[in-house]
Write an enzyme that holds these catalytic residues in place. Structure first.
Site, PDB file in Angstrom:
ATOM      1  N   TYR A 163       0.823  -1.220   0.000  1.00 32.78           N
ATOM      2  CA  TYR A 163       0.000   0.000   0.000  1.00 32.78           C
ATOM      3  C   TYR A 163       0.857   1.271   0.000  1.00 32.78           C
ATOM      4  CZ  TYR A 163      -2.991   3.515   2.296  1.00 32.78           C
ATOM      5  OH  TYR A 163      -3.676   4.664   2.646  1.00 32.78           O
ATOM      6  N   LYS A 167       0.905   4.957  -2.402  1.00 32.08           N
ATOM      7  CA  LYS A 167       0.614   6.312  -1.926  1.00 32.08           C
ATOM      8  C   LYS A 167       1.793   7.246  -2.216  1.00 32.08           C
ATOM      9  CE  LYS A 167      -3.582   5.788  -0.671  1.00 32.08           C
ATOM     10  NZ  LYS A 167      -4.644   6.543  -1.383  1.00 32.08           N
TER      11      LYS A 167
HETATM   12  C1  RM4 Z   1      -3.024   5.438   6.062  1.00 32.90           C
HETATM   13  C2  RM4 Z   1      -2.304   5.265   7.387  1.00 32.90           C
HETATM   14  C3  RM4 Z   1      -3.320   4.895   8.446  1.00 32.90           C
HETATM   15  C4  RM4 Z   1      -4.140   3.689   8.002  1.00 32.90           C
HETATM   16  C5  RM4 Z   1      -4.738   3.933   6.629  1.00 32.90           C
HETATM   17  C6  RM4 Z   1      -5.486   2.725   6.116  1.00 32.90           C
HETATM   18  O1  RM4 Z   1      -2.106   5.696   5.046  1.00 32.90           O
HETATM   19  O2  RM4 Z   1      -1.385   4.210   7.261  1.00 32.90           O
HETATM   20  O3  RM4 Z   1      -2.668   4.632   9.686  1.00 32.90           O
HETATM   21  O4  RM4 Z   1      -5.186   3.467   8.950  1.00 32.90           O
HETATM   22  O5  RM4 Z   1      -3.712   4.243   5.724  1.00 32.90           O
END
Ligand code: RM4
Length: 260
Positions: A163, A167
């Site tokens: 992930y 980002k």
């Molecule tokens: C964000 C961050 C948060 C997480 C979300 C899903 O980038 O990592 O802590 O809860 O993602």
């Protein structure tokens, strides 16, 4: 009214941060096109999440359409922009927000989990940005693109090895698009939410110790709310940010800077 008579497109706009962006945009005078993928969320009563967000926007006296499609597929962005122009005549703002974060350990992560996360979060942002920018160029009146990147563009997560690179990629995409699209008067920026309580991380934050740890790490003392992010998206989309492009805005309660 920061977005009066503007047309705002929001991907992933039926829930979480995207829903807040759609509502905040309507409150600031915009008509809204909402992309969504799947609509089995009944947490908004009998109506589906999509039906309820459309109704909420219309109750504000603004127009709304909902267009289903998986942004990972290139044609979804093309169709979304075409349906928006059919309905409202033009596109002024794109909120490239759709994203997934299926928390998973690195060593045994299936290719399907990795590839679907990249496809939605990064490929999807690329395709929908390209579709919106082409429409904005054709219109000849500029525009604003705000991508939902993340604090995770700047720091890592042990269960987010698939992930966080997406980002970081979204952040970089906006930087490069700012250069490519500046000549057309199209501004490209990203917001970087910290830990915002949404259904994206509901399972993760259902761990009371994890939630308490995150809250303790945040100088403002609380997890973020979707509207905390939406207000920043509205700013970057509005003429108040008319000289801002290629920038990113942390919306994290101070989480990123808090080492000790
Ligand atoms: C964000 C961050 C948060 C997480 C979300 C899903 O980038 O990592 O802590 O809860 O993602």
């Amino acid at each position: 009214m920061l977005l009066e008579n503007k047309v705002v497109v929001v991907t992933g706009g039926s829930r979480g941060i995207g829903r807040a962006i759609a509502l905040a945009s309507a409150r600031e005078g915009a008509d809204v096109a909402i992309n969504y993928w799947g609509d089995n969320d009944r947490s908004y009563g009998k109506a589906s999440a999509v039906e309820s967000i459309v109704r909420e926007i219309e109750a504000l006296g603004r127009r709304a359409i909902a267009v289903e499609g998986n942004v990972a597929e290139r044609d979804t962005g093309i169709e979304l922009i075409a349906r928006t122009v059919d309905a409202f005549g033009h596109v002024d703002v794109l909120s490239s927000n759709a994203g997934i974060c299926p928390f998973h350990a690195f060593l045994d992560m299936p290719a399907s989990v990795y590839e679907s996360t990249v496809a939605v979060n990064l490929n999807g942002a690329f395709y929908v940005t390209q579709a919106a920018a082409n429409q904005m160029k054709t219109q000849g009146t500029g525009g604003a693109i705000v991508a939902t990147s993340s604090i995770s563009a700047l720091v890592g997560g042990g269960m987010q090895t698939h992930y966080t690179p997406t980002k970081a990629g979204v952040h970089s995409l906006m930087q490069s698009c700012a250069i490519a699209l500046g000549p057309y008067g199209i501004r490209c920026n990203s917001v970087m939410p910290g830990t915002i309580a949404t259904d994206l991380n509901a399972d993760d934050l259902s761990d009371r110790d994890k939630r308490a740890y995150m809250e303790k790490r945040i100088p403002l003392g609380r997890l973020g709310e979707p509207d905390d992010v939406a207000q920043c998206v509205v700013f970057l989309a509005s003429d108040r940010a008319r000289y801002v492009t290629g920038a990113s805005l942390l919306v994290d309660g101070g989480l990123f800077v808090n080492l000790q």
